[in-house]
Design an enzyme around this catalytic site. Structure first.
Site, short mmCIF file in Angstrom:
data_model
loop_
_atom_site.label_atom_id
_atom_site.label_comp_id
_atom_site.label_asym_id
_atom_site.label_seq_id
_atom_site.Cartn_x
_atom_site.Cartn_y
_atom_site.Cartn_z
N CYS A 12 2.97 4.53 5.26
CA CYS A 12 2.26 3.82 4.25
C CYS A 12 2.24 2.45 4.72
CB CYS A 12 3.16 3.82 2.96
SG CYS A 12 4.80 3.42 3.20
N SER A 37 7.79 5.69 5.15
CA SER A 37 7.76 7.11 4.94
C SER A 37 8.60 8.05 5.80
CB SER A 37 6.29 7.52 4.97
OG SER A 37 5.71 6.71 3.82
N HIS A 70 8.46 9.68 -1.70
CA HIS A 70 8.24 8.08 -1.31
C HIS A 70 7.69 7.23 -2.79
CE1 HIS A 70 9.17 9.07 2.77
NE2 HIS A 70 7.94 9.95 2.42
N SER A 101 12.86 6.06 -0.54
CA SER A 101 12.26 7.58 0.48
C SER A 101 13.34 8.46 0.47
CB SER A 101 11.95 6.81 1.74
OG SER A 101 10.91 6.20 1.74
N GLU A 118 -0.11 7.09 1.68
CA GLU A 118 0.16 7.32 2.99
C GLU A 118 -0.86 7.93 3.75
OE1 GLU A 118 3.99 8.29 0.78
OE2 GLU A 118 1.90 9.14 0.42
N GLU A 175 0.77 -1.20 0.01
CA GLU A 175 -0.17 0.24 0.06
C GLU A 175 0.99 1.23 0.09
OE1 GLU A 175 -2.54 2.16 -0.73
OE2 GLU A 175 -3.78 0.28 0.23
#
Length: 341
Positions: A80, A66, A250, A237, A10, A7
């Site tokens: 995230c 993140s 990110h 990141s 964020e 996923e």
């Protein structure tokens, strides 16, 4: 890790505080927190620190999911995956109280999850998130509002919750604005640059610096100090610090659920062209098929510059939604897709 994929979208939490002695006791404020205390907060969220940098204004941490930014009276956590971001509220308020700080504003934002069924409590729904936040906020934050800002793209909505203590809101900086960019369906050739070459043996910070240069991220704001990190086998990141301002990127580059985010802060007193050039450079790094941009600002229509930045890149605005939040200003949410030939 979600069942179907990682996923990328964020969750973002911003907490602002005030103290009785802003020129003295709050000069360092939250930055006094020792690393062990931050680790305890992040353990509740289920992520870790992988790299860090700081200057005289604030500290920036790259997380396993993140970023974290710590100012004397403000903290921003962006995570995230299947992290439980909102579980950071209770310990953060506890530590802030021990430092003589009181919460005066809270803002929570996120896009629409790619894999919503994989999110754990309290992120199973926006209603659940709002209920959880309100349970953990002090009663002095009485100006509260929750809103789901829709778009013409079913997969892109913007979720916003704000809460403000109006008595102390005058101490907040109303000149700053925040731009949050979410990009999906990244250009495949460009996305491949965020995969580590097999067998090269480079990891973490070293590989991150190479990706920063290879992709042109270092040109978005050449004056920023960059703290970057590359994940194995893919993902990236970055936090940039430029005086008292931050930017962050990110990337989840996998086909099928590719995603990249860019966030920065600016001032209404900046040159009008500054945010246009920054956005243009950031979007060019990824060339997404779909783009959403949220602009939060209390006193200026910065959002009008977004289309100026991205439409020359072949993107067309599909929807624009605005909403007002008591004490927090306006949020304008725009979505763009690649212009059909």
């Amino acid at each position: 890790m979600a069942v179907s994929g990682f996923e990328g979208f964020e969750k973002r939490l911003e907490l602002q505080f005030f103290g009785d002695d802003p020129e003295g006791g709050c000069q360092m404020g939250l930055r006094i927190l020792d690393f062990d205390s931050l680790v305890k907060v992040l353990n509740a969220v289920q992520c870790t620190v992988v790299s860090a940098v700081g200057n005289q204004y604030f500290d920036a941490y790259v997380l396993s999911e993140s970023s974290l930014f710590v100012y004397p009276t403000k903290i921003i956590i962006k995570t995230c995956g299947t992290t439980q971001l909102l579980k950071s509220i209770r310990p953060l308020l506890h530590y802030a109280c021990n430092l003589g700080l009181s919460l005066c504003a809270c803002r929570y934002t996120r896009g629409s999850f790619i894999f919503p069924a994989s999110q754990p409590f309290p992120h199973t729904s926006f209603n659940e998130e709002v209920f959880y936040i309100e349970e953990n906020l002090p009663s002095n934050l009485c100006y509260r509002k929750a809103s789901v800002m829709p778009s013409k793209l079913a997969s892109h909505s913007w979720h916003v919750f704000t809460a403000v203590d109006q008595t102390n809101f005058i101490s907040l900086n109303h000149d700053l604005f925040t731009v949050e960019v979410c990009m999906t369906e990244l250009d495949r050739v460009l996305a491949r640059k965020f995969f580590q070459p097999a067998g090269d043996g480079k990891i973490g910070d070293v590989a991150g610096k190479e990706m920063t240069k290879l992709t042109g991220i270092d040109e978005i704001n050449p004056g920023a100090i960059i703290c970057d990190f590359a994940f194995d086998p893919c993902g990236y990141s970055m936090n940039g610090i430029d005086n008292d301002r931050y930017s962050t990127i990110h990337v989840t580059p996998e086909d099928g659920y590719s995603y990249a985010s860019f966030e920065c802060v600016g001032s209404v007193f900046d040159d009008n062209d500054d945010i246009v050039q920054v956005l243009k450079k950031a979007v060019q790094v990824f060339r997404p098929a779909t783009l959403s941009v949220s602009v939060t600002c209390t006193s200026h229509e910065v959002w009008r510059r977004v289309a100026v930045a991205v439409e020359p890149l072949g993107m067309k605005c599909r929807s624009c939604t605005a909403d007002e939040f008591p004490g927090s200003g306006s949020v304008v949410f725009q979505t763009f897709t690649v212009r059909r030939k």
